[in-house]
Design an enzyme around this catalytic site. Structure first.
Site, short mmCIF file in Angstrom:
data_model
loop_
_atom_site.label_atom_id
_atom_site.label_comp_id
_atom_site.label_asym_id
_atom_site.label_seq_id
_atom_site.Cartn_x
_atom_site.Cartn_y
_atom_site.Cartn_z
N HIS A 76 -10.42 -5.36 -2.94
CA HIS A 76 -8.96 -5.66 -2.63
C HIS A 76 -9.00 -6.14 -1.28
CE1 HIS A 76 -10.01 -1.36 -2.11
NE2 HIS A 76 -9.06 -1.13 -1.27
N HIS A 129 -6.91 -6.02 2.28
CA HIS A 129 -5.74 -5.23 3.27
C HIS A 129 -5.40 -6.27 4.26
CE1 HIS A 129 -6.78 -1.01 2.15
NE2 HIS A 129 -8.06 -1.61 1.83
N ASN A 152 -12.59 -3.75 2.74
CA ASN A 152 -13.80 -2.43 2.96
C ASN A 152 -14.64 -2.38 1.89
OD1 ASN A 152 -12.16 -1.45 5.29
ND2 ASN A 152 -10.90 -0.18 3.94
N ASP A 210 0.96 -1.24 0.14
CA ASP A 210 -0.06 0.05 -0.17
C ASP A 210 0.94 1.18 -0.15
OD1 ASP A 210 -1.63 2.12 1.02
OD2 ASP A 210 -3.14 0.57 1.12
N ILE A 211 0.53 2.29 -0.87
CA ILE A 211 1.32 3.60 -0.69
C ILE A 211 1.05 4.32 0.32
CG2 ILE A 211 1.63 3.48 -3.43
CD1 ILE A 211 -0.58 5.89 -3.40
N GLU A 269 -12.25 2.73 -0.89
CA GLU A 269 -11.80 4.06 -1.85
C GLU A 269 -11.65 3.80 -3.10
OE1 GLU A 269 -8.61 5.69 0.39
OE2 GLU A 269 -9.79 6.17 2.03
N VAL A 270 -11.01 2.59 -3.38
CA VAL A 270 -11.00 2.09 -4.83
C VAL A 270 -11.98 1.07 -5.14
CG1 VAL A 270 -9.24 1.14 -6.41
CG2 VAL A 270 -8.60 2.70 -4.74
#
Length: 117
Positions: free
Chosen positions: A101, A103, A88, A31-32, A96-97
């Site tokens: 995905h 995490h 999420n 993750d960035i 958010e995206v």
């Protein structure tokens, strides 16, 4: 592939990412904006908006995402002290995206599950 999707573009190699694990059906990358010492995202190669869409359309790919999340946790040394796998889902869930995905977070005590607890 959705050309407007950030994660689809990572899968295609158009946007760089620090990939830590890749299979025919998944990509795992750092993750960035990490929320823990270890924070890796695991995504299916196929575009699905969220975990419900993925599980409904392709249960096998959903299983692949979980298997890779476990492999990443093992490779990152998280299995001894523990870690979280978080999906999420939707705006209220903090997504958010809108490419499903997982995490994989750990490497330190993570605190309560929800803010304010």
């Amino acid at each position: 592939m959705d050309n407007s999707c950030l994660f689809c573009r990572i899968v295609a190699g158009e946007i760089p990412a620090t990939v830590v694990h890749r299979t025919d059906t998944t990509v795992a990358f750092r993750d960035i904006d990490p929320k823990a010492p270890t924070h890796v995202l695991v995504i299916p190669v196929e575009h699905h908006a969220d975990v419900v869409a993925l599980a409904t359309a392709n249960p096998s790919a959903a299983a692949d995402v979980l298997a890779v999340a476990a492999a990443v946790a093992e490779a990152e040394g998280l299995t001894g002290d523990g870690f979280r796998v978080i999906f999420n889902t939707g705006r209220h869930g903090g997504q958010e995206v809108f490419h499903v995905h997982a995490h994989v977070v750990g490497g330190a005590p993570l605190g309560p599950m929800l803010a304010g607890n």
